[in-house]
Structures are given as structure tokens and as C-alpha cells.
Design a protein around this motif. Structure first.
Motif, PDB file in Angstrom:
ATOM      1  N   ILE A 337     -55.647 -53.688  69.036  1.00 57.73           N
ATOM      2  CA  ILE A 337     -55.509 -55.112  68.684  1.00 57.73           C
ATOM      3  C   ILE A 337     -56.472 -55.962  69.513  1.00 57.73           C
ATOM      4  N   GLY A 338     -57.198 -56.827  68.827  1.00 57.06           N
ATOM      5  CA  GLY A 338     -58.164 -57.686  69.494  1.00 57.06           C
ATOM      6  C   GLY A 338     -59.503 -57.021  69.745  1.00 57.06           C
ATOM      7  N   LEU A 339     -59.601 -55.743  69.404  1.00 57.77           N
ATOM      8  CA  LEU A 339     -60.809 -54.977  69.720  1.00 57.77           C
ATOM      9  C   LEU A 339     -61.411 -54.316  68.473  1.00 57.77           C
ATOM     10  N   GLN A 340     -60.999 -54.761  67.300  1.00 55.65           N
ATOM     11  CA  GLN A 340     -61.421 -54.083  66.069  1.00 55.65           C
ATOM     12  C   GLN A 340     -62.794 -54.498  65.575  1.00 55.65           C
ATOM     13  N   SER A 341     -63.404 -55.516  66.179  1.00 65.28           N
ATOM     14  CA  SER A 341     -64.713 -55.970  65.683  1.00 65.28           C
ATOM     15  C   SER A 341     -65.730 -54.839  65.765  1.00 65.28           C
ATOM     16  N   PRO A 342     -66.502 -54.626  64.699  1.00 72.99           N
ATOM     17  CA  PRO A 342     -67.524 -53.574  64.746  1.00 72.99           C
ATOM     18  C   PRO A 342     -68.667 -53.967  65.670  1.00 72.99           C
TER      19      PRO A 342
END
Length: 346
Positions: A337-342
Motif C-alpha cells: 500500500i502506497g508503494l504500487q506506483s510503477p
């Protein structure tokens, strides 16, 4: 209810990355960001990219005021300065994720050989080394997590499963790392200015970099016996990223696909480790701005050498992203969570 977070020492690169990542985390409220130098100044004055996103001011550090305002604190202050701060925050009832080196080493004597005096030795037993892919279960119950160094993260993740299986000789391991300039922190030193770094490429702290005992500690845990290794860091003219290449002698006749399968099996439940297909190798471009660690494998049959190559963003998986990953685990959330950005590309 949102998790209330404080960032202690929020004016550097790791503090800025924590603010960037936490500002879009759906389960978090940033309640306090401290800075002695910039107290009273809007965060956006120091980090213009966060204008309209994080609209609070820096403030002075006060553990008493945080008792009612935060559940968890990220300490992003220099080594040794973190020791009393971590003690005060724990005594105030907060969980702590420390981004300094002060609680990463289990042995106080080893710490003092490399860093100087340790004033909070009794906390070392309470600290959990915050590499989620290896210590996830311990992190779940921790009150103090020692967030790993950037170089150690890039070196330990490829080697740990291999050493655990006894496939390579634990003697004579060589680790060669290249880091972007942001690894030096937000400094005004002329040594890290554009004209000093641009078009240059150099090794530094040869045979004496302070991340060496941290790497040795964790890889010794993997193979079940003390090991020593050669670690050489280099500075390259890029802003973000670490590319690490390790060399170790094979004890078994294994091919590249077998080794890839061993790594993939070990990291099967680790969403931020990507083991690349045979013949593919990591590029810092492909992890930039993300919490991923990419790993590539090569076997040199001619010299009987296993070559492992990894790439991370030193400010994310090497620091602030990993800290948020640890927070998620400590608070019982999905660690992504909060870290899914590619990753950012190019």
C-alpha cells in the motif's frame, strides 16, 4: 482510522521521499515533520514539488507533543544523533522506524569500531533489521525497526538465498556497487556539486565503507557462519539508483535457470523483488522512483563464478520506500500500500 505518522528530521532527501510517498498513502495522516533548521517554514518552501499536497509547516522536535499526535515515527537523522531520539520516542509510546545506522548492527562493539560510541546499547536487542523479504514475521511484532542501508539492501537480496542454500563459497565474495549522488544526502559539499561529479566516475571508502559490517552480518546469518567480504562503492554521475554486482565461487555445478528458480522460489511472496529471465540484467532506469529490486543472474563457466546483478532506487527501496513497507507490515496492512506506483521511465 488513519495511521498518524511523524517524520523526525524531514528536510533531507529521505525525509522528502517519505513525504512524497506518505502523502498518497490511503491509510496515513502526516501529523508532524520536524526540522531544527527550518522550524516554522512551510514544507513546500523546501520541497516545492509538494506544494498543495503537504500543507503543513516544519516544527521543532518535542517527544512529549507527539504522544497524542502520532502512533509511529520515522527518524531520518544522522547516525548517533538518532540514538537519544529513538529512546525518547519509544518511551513516549510510539513505534519507530529508524533510517540511520544506529540500530542495524547487533553487536555494539562492531558498531563502535565503524561509527563511534553507542549510547543506547540496551535497545539493540529490541531492534529488528528491517529487510521485509527476510524478516517479515519479526517486523510484524516490532516496536523498533532498523531500516537497512541502501548498499546492503542491494547486496543482501541477491546473495542471501544463494548463501542459504550453500551453493557458493562464503569466502572471497566480492561486491562492487555504483550509486547515484543522492546517496550522499542533501549536502552543500563541493565534492558532490555538478561540476565535480558530472562526467566523473570514482571509487570511494575503499576497504572502509561503513555498510560493510551490515552486509557481513546479514550474509553471515544466511550461511550460518561468520564471513568477511570485499565491498567497494563507486560514485556515478546520476541522481538516483544503485547497481550492485557480486562475484562468488560456485561449489556446485548449477546452471543459470536453476539459480533463477531458487531466487524466484525464495522471493515468491515478496512483491518488490523481480528476478529477471535468463539473459536479462537490471538497469537503474527500470526501478527509478519505485520500491522494486531487480536481480539478474549469470554463471561464468570458464571461471566457475556466479555473478549476481541488482538494481534499486537508493532513495526508495534503499531508504524511504522500504521504511513505508516496514510501516505497513508493523501496522498489519498489505505491504504494497502506497508503494504500487510503477518505476519512472526514462
Amino acid at each position: 482510522m488513519a495511521i498518524q505518522c511523524a517524520i523526525i528530521g524531514g528536510s533531507g532527501y529521505t525525509g522528502g521521499e517519505l513525504l512524497r510517498i506518505l502523502s498518497t498513502h490511503p491509510g496515513v495522516e502526516i501529523t508532524c515533520v520536524t526540522s531544527r533548521k527550518y522550524a516554522g517554514m512551510p514544507i513546500s518552501a523546501l520541497f516545492p514539488s509538494l506544494r498543495g499536497i503537504v500543507d503543513i509547516n516544519f516544527e521543532d522536535y518535542s517527544p512529549e507533543s507527539l504522544k497524542e499526535r502520532a502512533q509511529i515515527a520515522f527518524t531520518a537523522v544522522p547516525h548517533q544523533a538518532a540514538m537519544p531520539v529513538v529512546r525518547e520516542l519509544l518511551d513516549a509510546g510510539l513505534k519507530v522506524i529508524d533510517l540511520s545506522a544506529d540500530f542495524r548492527l547487533h553487536d555494539a562493539d562492531v558498531y563502535e569500531n565503524w561509527y563511534g560510541e553507542h549510547s543506547q546499547k540496551e535497545l539493540l536487542e529490541r531492534a529488528v533489521y528491517g529487510l521485509p523479504e527476510i524478516y517479515r514475521e519479526k517486523i510484524k511484532a516490532a516496536e523498533l525497526v532498523a531500516n537497512p542501508g541502501c548498499y546492503p539492501t542491494s547486496a543482501i537480496l541477491p546473495l542471501y538465498p544463494i548463501l542459504k542454500r550453500g551453493i557458493v563459497d562464503s569466502n572471497g565474495i566480492i561486491i562492487d556497487s555504483k550509486s547515484g549522488v543522492s546517496g550522499a544526502g542533501r549536502t552543500s559539499s563541493s565534492a558532490f556539486g555538478y561540476s565535480e561529479v558530472n562526467e566523473g566516475f570514482k571509487a570511494y571508502k575503499v576497504c572502509e565503507h561503513r555498510h560493510t559490517p551490515e552486509i557481513e552480518q546479514e550474509l553471515s546469518m544466511a550461511c550460518g557462519a561468520p564471513l568477511t567480504l570485499n565491498f567497494t562503492p563507486h560514485l556515478v554521475p546520476m541522481t538516483r539508483g544503485i547497481l550492485t554486482t557480486s562475484y562468488s565461487k560456485l561449489k556446485e555445478d548449477v546452471d543459470e535457470q536453476e539459480l533463477i528458480d531458487i531466487l524466484r522460489d525464495f522471493y515468491n511472496e515478496s512483491p518488490f523483488v523481480r528476478v529477471l529471465d535468463q539473459g536479462l540484467f537490471p538497469d537503474c532506469h527500470n526501478v527509478r522512483g519505485s520500491n522494486f529490486c531487480d536481480i539478474g543472474v549469470r554463471v561464468c563457466k570458464r571461471t566457475n563464478t556466479l555473478i549476481l546483478i541488482s538494481a534499486i532506487d537508493n532513495l526508495v527501496k534503499g531508504a524511504s520506500g522500504q521504511a513505508v513497507q516496514n510501516m505497513n507490515i508493523m501496522e498489519g496492512l498489505d505491504e504494497t500500500i502506497g508503494l504500487q506506483s510503477p518505476p519512472l521511465f526514462p
